[in-house]
Write a protein that holds these residues in place. Sequence first.
Motif, PDB file in Angstrom:
ATOM      1  N   PRO A  35       0.843  -1.151  -0.030  1.00 42.39           N
ATOM      2  CA  PRO A  35       0.003  -0.010   0.098  1.00 42.39           C
ATOM      3  C   PRO A  35       0.856   1.153  -0.065  1.00 42.39           C
ATOM      4  N   PRO A  36       0.249   2.439  -0.331  1.00 45.12           N
ATOM      5  CA  PRO A  36       0.948   3.817  -0.107  1.00 45.12           C
ATOM      6  C   PRO A  36       1.391   3.764   1.148  1.00 45.12           C
ATOM      7  N   PRO A  37       2.610   4.652   1.533  1.00 50.46           N
ATOM      8  CA  PRO A  37       2.955   4.788   3.006  1.00 50.46           C
ATOM      9  C   PRO A  37       1.763   5.702   3.419  1.00 50.46           C
ATOM     10  N   ARG A  38       1.839   6.003   4.616  1.00 41.74           N
ATOM     11  CA  ARG A  38       0.697   6.849   5.274  1.00 41.74           C
ATOM     12  C   ARG A  38       0.865   8.343   4.868  1.00 41.74           C
ATOM     13  N   ASP A  39       2.107   8.721   4.861  1.00 46.33           N
ATOM     14  CA  ASP A  39       2.320  10.251   4.416  1.00 46.33           C
ATOM     15  C   ASP A  39       1.935  10.348   2.813  1.00 46.33           C
ATOM     16  N   VAL A  40       2.176   9.593   2.265  1.00 48.04           N
ATOM     17  CA  VAL A  40       1.849   9.647   0.510  1.00 48.04           C
ATOM     18  C   VAL A  40       0.258   9.523   0.596  1.00 48.04           C
ATOM     19  N   LEU A  41      -0.407   8.768   1.405  1.00 47.40           N
ATOM     20  CA  LEU A  41      -1.751   8.660   1.291  1.00 47.40           C
ATOM     21  C   LEU A  41      -2.331  10.008   1.835  1.00 47.40           C
ATOM     22  N   LEU A  42      -1.897  10.567   2.810  1.00 53.94           N
ATOM     23  CA  LEU A  42      -2.379  11.889   3.340  1.00 53.94           C
ATOM     24  C   LEU A  42      -2.157  12.923   2.547  1.00 53.94           C
ATOM     25  N   ALA A  43      -1.002  13.199   1.856  1.00 53.20           N
ATOM     26  CA  ALA A  43      -0.763  14.175   0.769  1.00 53.20           C
ATOM     27  C   ALA A  43      -1.606  14.018  -0.342  1.00 53.20           C
ATOM     28  N   GLU A  44      -1.880  12.755  -0.766  1.00 53.57           N
ATOM     29  CA  GLU A  44      -2.709  12.483  -2.007  1.00 53.57           C
ATOM     30  C   GLU A  44      -4.147  12.841  -1.702  1.00 53.57           C
ATOM     31  N   ALA A  45      -4.612  12.520  -0.445  1.00 55.94           N
ATOM     32  CA  ALA A  45      -6.020  12.576   0.056  1.00 55.94           C
ATOM     33  C   ALA A  45      -6.244  14.293   0.171  1.00 55.94           C
ATOM     34  N   ARG A  46      -5.591  15.160   0.585  1.00 50.68           N
ATOM     35  CA  ARG A  46      -5.319  16.563   0.521  1.00 50.68           C
ATOM     36  C   ARG A  46      -6.173  17.210  -0.712  1.00 50.68           C
ATOM     37  N   GLU A  47      -5.831  16.569  -1.738  1.00 47.59           N
ATOM     38  CA  GLU A  47      -6.389  16.866  -3.144  1.00 47.59           C
ATOM     39  C   GLU A  47      -7.494  16.236  -3.964  1.00 47.59           C
ATOM     40  N   ALA A  48      -7.649  15.225  -3.109  1.00 48.69           N
ATOM     41  CA  ALA A  48      -8.715  14.133  -3.828  1.00 48.69           C
ATOM     42  C   ALA A  48     -10.077  14.625  -3.423  1.00 48.69           C
ATOM     43  N   ASP A  49     -10.863  14.233  -4.615  1.00 49.85           N
ATOM     44  CA  ASP A  49     -12.441  14.225  -4.579  1.00 49.85           C
ATOM     45  C   ASP A  49     -12.982  12.796  -4.247  1.00 49.85           C
ATOM     46  N   GLY A  50     -12.173  11.914  -4.521  1.00 43.07           N
ATOM     47  CA  GLY A  50     -12.524  10.403  -4.411  1.00 43.07           C
ATOM     48  C   GLY A  50     -11.189   9.555  -3.928  1.00 43.07           C
ATOM     49  N   LEU A  51     -11.358   8.556  -3.130  1.00 42.22           N
ATOM     50  CA  LEU A  51     -10.229   7.570  -2.884  1.00 42.22           C
ATOM     51  C   LEU A  51     -10.772   6.333  -3.186  1.00 42.22           C
ATOM     52  N   VAL A  52     -10.017   5.506  -3.854  1.00 48.01           N
ATOM     53  CA  VAL A  52     -10.142   4.042  -3.966  1.00 48.01           C
ATOM     54  C   VAL A  52      -9.178   3.288  -3.275  1.00 48.01           C
ATOM     55  N   ARG A  71     -15.328  13.481  -1.408  1.00 51.93           N
ATOM     56  CA  ARG A  71     -16.777  13.159  -1.464  1.00 51.93           C
ATOM     57  C   ARG A  71     -17.036  11.655  -1.341  1.00 51.93           C
ATOM     58  N   VAL A  72     -16.036  10.689  -1.765  1.00 46.54           N
ATOM     59  CA  VAL A  72     -16.267   9.273  -1.772  1.00 46.54           C
ATOM     60  C   VAL A  72     -14.946   8.572  -1.183  1.00 46.54           C
ATOM     61  N   VAL A  73     -15.187   7.482  -0.623  1.00 44.64           N
ATOM     62  CA  VAL A  73     -14.098   6.564  -0.360  1.00 44.64           C
ATOM     63  C   VAL A  73     -14.775   5.229  -0.706  1.00 44.64           C
ATOM     64  N   VAL A  94     -19.197   9.884   1.293  1.00 46.25           N
ATOM     65  CA  VAL A  94     -19.932   8.522   0.938  1.00 46.25           C
ATOM     66  C   VAL A  94     -18.817   7.381   1.135  1.00 46.25           C
ATOM     67  N   VAL A  95     -19.388   6.064   1.842  1.00 45.15           N
ATOM     68  CA  VAL A  95     -18.192   5.215   1.727  1.00 45.15           C
ATOM     69  C   VAL A  95     -19.014   4.066   0.945  1.00 45.15           C
TER      70      VAL A  95
END
Length: 329
Positions: A35-52, A71-73, A94-95
Amino acid sequence: MDKPRVYVCRPLLGRAMEILEDRCDVRVWPDPEAPPPRDVLLAEAREADGLVTLVTDRVDETLLAAAPRLRVVSNVAVGYDNVDVPAATRRGVVVTNTPDVLTETTADLAWALLLAAARRVAEGDRFTRAGRWRSWGLELMLGQDVYGRTLGVVGLGRIGRAVARRASGFGMRVLYTSRRRHEDAERELGVQWRELDDLLAEADFVSLHTPLTPQTRHLIDRERLRRMKPTAVLVNTCRGAVVDEVALVEALREGWIWAAGLDVFDREPLPADSPLLSLDNVVLLPHIGSASFATRARMSEMAAENCVAVLSGRRPPNPVNPEVLDRLG
Ligand code: GLV
């Protein structure tokens, strides 16, 4: 208008990437095995409308607080204990999950573990490869019969039922325990309801199919393992923490139960110093319940469809917290 931005925590299978890329600006963590390391996920989530996300990606209050546009996980799994759903709901996120498509594949694997543990399949393979097979022997690798015995299913949801259905081919009596009685299943599958403690005392094989919640954490604890037959086999394909793993090691070592087949663990990947690794009467798999080519492709596509639906203002097929959608109108 700019496309919504989606971060995907692992390369997806089937047509999933096309489905996402058609409507979204997609970034993907490239490593299929980690998986992406936690810091990468946090940085990407900052700009994301959706996470898969996958079961390995923790979506908690900290991550949600750092993701103002989210808006969506969309979780690529039926289970979603890696996501803090109440926190997501409070923030209007939304999950979604991927039910149904993995039911039969996961039930197959539960049966693979049941049979392997009962008949010492993995141990026999290790024995043969090690060159230790000297002669056909009357007492060589004796195991437990499956045909005609009693199966106990803990949690009679979709996967629990699919596991129960397969038991008819083995002439088994099937007991189940669940938060509520399922009279339809009692009629259709001939399964009989028991209190959990009674099921554990009566069953020759116990297969776990509950989601992990605060109520099911360590549901199978020391006392409950003590209730099982010394000839019994425990199969876990749901979540590791449903079983007290320390107590399970003791149960397997001391012979309170005969064997176990495990696809899920308290800590994943299983730590190299896990005492389970030194036991011969347990079959260990790396969380592959839904891992068939077709099912993993279908799960990927469902997750992509769920994500795109929310970001296009449509109702996703598989919301876990539909109250968020009702609130959005
Ligand atoms: C896998 O463990 C899943 O929940 O789908």
